[in-house]
Design a protein around this motif. Sequence first.
Motif, PDB file in Angstrom:
ATOM      1  N   SER A 187       0.831  -1.214   0.000  1.00 26.27           N
ATOM      2  CA  SER A 187       0.000   0.000   0.000  1.00 26.27           C
ATOM      3  C   SER A 187       0.863   1.259   0.000  1.00 26.27           C
ATOM      4  O   SER A 187       0.568   2.225  -0.718  1.00 26.27           O
ATOM      5  CB  SER A 187      -0.921  -0.010   1.222  1.00 26.27           C
ATOM      6  OG  SER A 187      -1.755  -1.150   1.236  1.00 26.27           O
ATOM      7  N   ILE A 188       1.920   1.254   0.801  1.00 23.15           N
ATOM      8  CA  ILE A 188       2.824   2.412   0.838  1.00 23.15           C
ATOM      9  C   ILE A 188       3.506   2.591  -0.509  1.00 23.15           C
ATOM     10  O   ILE A 188       3.658   3.719  -1.006  1.00 23.15           O
ATOM     11  CB  ILE A 188       3.876   2.233   1.950  1.00 23.15           C
ATOM     12  CG1 ILE A 188       3.213   2.236   3.332  1.00 23.15           C
ATOM     13  CG2 ILE A 188       4.921   3.347   1.881  1.00 23.15           C
ATOM     14  CD1 ILE A 188       4.163   1.925   4.469  1.00 23.15           C
ATOM     15  N   ALA A 189       3.932   1.478  -1.112  1.00 26.32           N
ATOM     16  CA  ALA A 189       4.596   1.556  -2.412  1.00 26.32           C
ATOM     17  C   ALA A 189       3.657   2.107  -3.483  1.00 26.32           C
ATOM     18  O   ALA A 189       4.056   2.935  -4.310  1.00 26.32           O
ATOM     19  CB  ALA A 189       5.111   0.175  -2.820  1.00 26.32           C
ATOM     20  N   ILE A 190       2.403   1.649  -3.461  1.00 23.28           N
ATOM     21  CA  ILE A 190       1.418   2.151  -4.427  1.00 23.28           C
ATOM     22  C   ILE A 190       1.150   3.634  -4.187  1.00 23.28           C
ATOM     23  O   ILE A 190       1.081   4.431  -5.129  1.00 23.28           O
ATOM     24  CB  ILE A 190       0.112   1.348  -4.331  1.00 23.28           C
ATOM     25  CG1 ILE A 190       0.347  -0.094  -4.807  1.00 23.28           C
ATOM     26  CG2 ILE A 190      -0.993   1.987  -5.169  1.00 23.28           C
ATOM     27  CD1 ILE A 190      -0.826  -1.021  -4.576  1.00 23.28           C
ATOM     28  N   GLY A 191       0.982   4.018  -2.934  1.00 24.16           N
ATOM     29  CA  GLY A 191       0.754   5.424  -2.614  1.00 24.16           C
ATOM     30  C   GLY A 191       1.918   6.304  -3.032  1.00 24.16           C
ATOM     31  O   GLY A 191       1.745   7.474  -3.387  1.00 24.16           O
ATOM     32  N   HIS A 192       3.133   5.718  -3.033  1.00 23.75           N
ATOM     33  CA  HIS A 192       4.332   6.464  -3.406  1.00 23.75           C
ATOM     34  C   HIS A 192       4.339   6.822  -4.892  1.00 23.75           C
ATOM     35  O   HIS A 192       5.081   7.720  -5.316  1.00 23.75           O
ATOM     36  CB  HIS A 192       5.574   5.631  -3.072  1.00 23.75           C
ATOM     37  CG  HIS A 192       6.863   6.344  -3.297  1.00 23.75           C
ATOM     38  ND1 HIS A 192       7.336   7.317  -2.453  1.00 23.75           N
ATOM     39  CD2 HIS A 192       7.791   6.242  -4.301  1.00 23.75           C
ATOM     40  CE1 HIS A 192       8.497   7.770  -2.900  1.00 23.75           C
ATOM     41  NE2 HIS A 192       8.792   7.135  -4.015  1.00 23.75           N
ATOM     42  N   LEU A 193       3.522   6.140  -5.683  1.00 26.70           N
ATOM     43  CA  LEU A 193       3.450   6.446  -7.115  1.00 26.70           C
ATOM     44  C   LEU A 193       2.871   7.834  -7.369  1.00 26.70           C
ATOM     45  O   LEU A 193       3.094   8.425  -8.423  1.00 26.70           O
ATOM     46  CB  LEU A 193       2.609   5.388  -7.838  1.00 26.70           C
ATOM     47  CG  LEU A 193       3.170   3.960  -7.846  1.00 26.70           C
ATOM     48  CD1 LEU A 193       2.180   3.012  -8.494  1.00 26.70           C
ATOM     49  CD2 LEU A 193       4.517   3.908  -8.564  1.00 26.70           C
ATOM     50  N   SER A 194       2.111   8.328  -6.405  1.00 26.72           N
ATOM     51  CA  SER A 194       1.527   9.661  -6.547  1.00 26.72           C
ATOM     52  C   SER A 194       2.564  10.716  -6.193  1.00 26.72           C
ATOM     53  O   SER A 194       3.364  10.538  -5.274  1.00 26.72           O
ATOM     54  CB  SER A 194       0.312   9.799  -5.622  1.00 26.72           C
ATOM     55  OG  SER A 194      -0.183  11.115  -5.623  1.00 26.72           O
ATOM     56  N   SER A 195       2.553  11.803  -6.928  1.00 28.57           N
ATOM     57  CA  SER A 195       3.503  12.876  -6.658  1.00 28.57           C
ATOM     58  C   SER A 195       3.097  13.716  -5.456  1.00 28.57           C
ATOM     59  O   SER A 195       3.918  14.373  -4.828  1.00 28.57           O
ATOM     60  CB  SER A 195       3.643  13.777  -7.893  1.00 28.57           C
ATOM     61  OG  SER A 195       2.376  14.307  -8.262  1.00 28.57           O
ATOM     62  N   LYS A 196       1.796  13.707  -5.125  1.00 28.92           N
ATOM     63  CA  LYS A 196       1.282  14.449  -3.985  1.00 28.92           C
ATOM     64  C   LYS A 196       0.360  13.552  -3.151  1.00 28.92           C
ATOM     65  O   LYS A 196      -0.179  12.570  -3.641  1.00 28.92           O
ATOM     66  CB  LYS A 196       0.514  15.685  -4.457  1.00 28.92           C
ATOM     67  CG  LYS A 196       1.367  16.716  -5.196  1.00 28.92           C
ATOM     68  CD  LYS A 196       0.523  17.908  -5.614  1.00 28.92           C
ATOM     69  CE  LYS A 196       1.367  18.959  -6.343  1.00 28.92           C
ATOM     70  NZ  LYS A 196       0.551  20.122  -6.751  1.00 28.92           N
ATOM     71  N   HIS A 197       0.188  13.940  -1.900  1.00 28.66           N
ATOM     72  CA  HIS A 197      -0.742  13.247  -1.002  1.00 28.66           C
ATOM     73  C   HIS A 197      -0.462  11.740  -0.953  1.00 28.66           C
ATOM     74  O   HIS A 197      -1.373  10.915  -1.075  1.00 28.66           O
ATOM     75  CB  HIS A 197      -2.194  13.498  -1.428  1.00 28.66           C
ATOM     76  CG  HIS A 197      -2.541  14.934  -1.629  1.00 28.66           C
ATOM     77  ND1 HIS A 197      -2.499  15.855  -0.595  1.00 28.66           N
ATOM     78  CD2 HIS A 197      -2.889  15.622  -2.744  1.00 28.66           C
ATOM     79  CE1 HIS A 197      -2.850  17.056  -1.064  1.00 28.66           C
ATOM     80  NE2 HIS A 197      -3.084  16.943  -2.362  1.00 28.66           N
ATOM     81  N   ARG A 198       0.786  11.395  -0.776  1.00 29.31           N
ATOM     82  CA  ARG A 198       1.169   9.984  -0.807  1.00 29.31           C
ATOM     83  C   ARG A 198       0.587   9.193   0.357  1.00 29.31           C
ATOM     84  O   ARG A 198       0.215   8.029   0.198  1.00 29.31           O
ATOM     85  CB  ARG A 198       2.697   9.869  -0.821  1.00 29.31           C
ATOM     86  CG  ARG A 198       3.302  10.311  -2.147  1.00 29.31           C
ATOM     87  CD  ARG A 198       4.816  10.284  -2.128  1.00 29.31           C
ATOM     88  NE  ARG A 198       5.363  10.570  -3.454  1.00 29.31           N
ATOM     89  CZ  ARG A 198       6.657  10.730  -3.707  1.00 29.31           C
ATOM     90  NH1 ARG A 198       7.539  10.633  -2.708  1.00 29.31           N
ATOM     91  NH2 ARG A 198       7.063  10.969  -4.942  1.00 29.31           N
ATOM     92  N   VAL A 199       0.510   9.810   1.513  1.00 36.50           N
ATOM     93  CA  VAL A 199      -0.066   9.124   2.675  1.00 36.50           C
ATOM     94  C   VAL A 199      -1.530   8.797   2.424  1.00 36.50           C
ATOM     95  O   VAL A 199      -1.998   7.679   2.693  1.00 36.50           O
ATOM     96  CB  VAL A 199       0.085   9.979   3.947  1.00 36.50           C
ATOM     97  CG1 VAL A 199      -0.643   9.311   5.120  1.00 36.50           C
ATOM     98  CG2 VAL A 199       1.549  10.192   4.293  1.00 36.50           C
ATOM     99  N   LEU A 200      -2.270   9.779   1.896  1.00 37.47           N
ATOM    100  CA  LEU A 200      -3.685   9.569   1.599  1.00 37.47           C
ATOM    101  C   LEU A 200      -3.875   8.449   0.591  1.00 37.47           C
ATOM    102  O   LEU A 200      -4.727   7.565   0.778  1.00 37.47           O
ATOM    103  CB  LEU A 200      -4.298  10.866   1.063  1.00 37.47           C
ATOM    104  CG  LEU A 200      -5.759  10.784   0.589  1.00 37.47           C
ATOM    105  CD1 LEU A 200      -6.663  10.377   1.747  1.00 37.47           C
ATOM    106  CD2 LEU A 200      -6.196  12.110  -0.017  1.00 37.47           C
ATOM    107  N   PHE A 201      -3.068   8.466  -0.477  1.00 40.33           N
ATOM    108  CA  PHE A 201      -3.195   7.425  -1.492  1.00 40.33           C
ATOM    109  C   PHE A 201      -2.768   6.054  -0.958  1.00 40.33           C
ATOM    110  O   PHE A 201      -3.276   5.025  -1.397  1.00 40.33           O
ATOM    111  CB  PHE A 201      -2.382   7.793  -2.738  1.00 40.33           C
ATOM    112  CG  PHE A 201      -3.096   8.727  -3.666  1.00 40.33           C
ATOM    113  CD1 PHE A 201      -4.040   8.250  -4.566  1.00 40.33           C
ATOM    114  CD2 PHE A 201      -2.850  10.092  -3.628  1.00 40.33           C
ATOM    115  CE1 PHE A 201      -4.713   9.107  -5.421  1.00 40.33           C
ATOM    116  CE2 PHE A 201      -3.513  10.960  -4.469  1.00 40.33           C
ATOM    117  CZ  PHE A 201      -4.457  10.470  -5.379  1.00 40.33           C
ATOM    118  N   SER A 202      -1.842   6.040  -0.003  1.00 40.75           N
ATOM    119  CA  SER A 202      -1.445   4.773   0.626  1.00 40.75           C
ATOM    120  C   SER A 202      -2.602   4.183   1.421  1.00 40.75           C
ATOM    121  O   SER A 202      -2.851   2.975   1.373  1.00 40.75           O
ATOM    122  CB  SER A 202      -0.234   4.997   1.533  1.00 40.75           C
ATOM    123  OG  SER A 202       0.899   5.394   0.798  1.00 40.75           O
ATOM    124  N   VAL A 203      -3.311   5.049   2.150  1.00 40.22           N
ATOM    125  CA  VAL A 203      -4.480   4.600   2.917  1.00 40.22           C
ATOM    126  C   VAL A 203      -5.565   4.088   1.975  1.00 40.22           C
ATOM    127  O   VAL A 203      -6.179   3.026   2.219  1.00 40.22           O
ATOM    128  CB  VAL A 203      -5.033   5.750   3.793  1.00 40.22           C
ATOM    129  CG1 VAL A 203      -6.341   5.325   4.462  1.00 40.22           C
ATOM    130  CG2 VAL A 203      -4.006   6.153   4.844  1.00 40.22           C
TER     131      VAL A 203
END
Length: 277
Positions: A187-203
């Motif tokens: 989940s963290i790795a997938i969220g890291h794909l976003s340039s912004k709001h990585r924590v939100l996208f990880s959740v």
Amino acid sequence: MFGKLIKYEMKSMLKVFSIAWGAILVVALISGLSMTNDIFVISANDTAVNSMSGQIAGMVEMISTMLYIGLAVALVALTMVFVISRFGKGLLGDEGYLMFTLPTTPRKLITAKGVSATIIMIISAVVGALSMVVFILPSTEGVELKAMFSFISEAVSRYPQAIPMVIEGIVLAILAAVNFIYHIYASIAIGHLSSKHRVLFSVIAFIGISVVFEILAGLAVTVLREFEWLENILNNTVNDLQGVTIVFGMVCLAEIAGIVIFHIITEYILNKKLNLL
């Protein structure tokens, strides 16, 4: 190199967890002793003195018990936070610049994180269980524990065929913990794909993956129930220890499959899509 990676991870986490483990055991002992009220017994005929002694004992018992419960909850939270932070900061944060310059592969880096986190979670679980024993023992003088061990001994002697089921249960619990750890990593790795709001996208990724796997699990159960032999096992697991063992084995395989999938996702992103900016 792999052993050195695990040693580095364990050394970093033990600095904090050794204090947390010691604290919860000490507080558990104090809480257990306070529940006996023996440390507040006063040989006096003064009713006021005895009344005050009882009030003090009650306050100490309440405060120490609340502190013990708070520490137990904090230990769980601390474990989760470290599992997340050690991966996020260690590979996708500031430490990542250093870690990816080491003569090793992302696979070993991920596995070292996972192994270290699993060891910490297992030790935390053991310390938590031990703290409960320390908490209960002073007030019961070991009566309940003796009864429990007696019950376990009698159950093992009566149903020796249940031993493999117990072992599978322990293995399943460990695999479930590893699966959860790798679920977080993916989940963290997938969220890291976003340039912004990585924590939100990880959740969001964590929740999304959970929903997908729940749907797949439901579909798998629906399909497997079409097989009559498996349907009979699922309907008689309570009275059929062999059936329970088979079901546990199948769930263990499912957990292993999940771990492999999560690891592949994480490794692919760290290999092909890594961006430490």
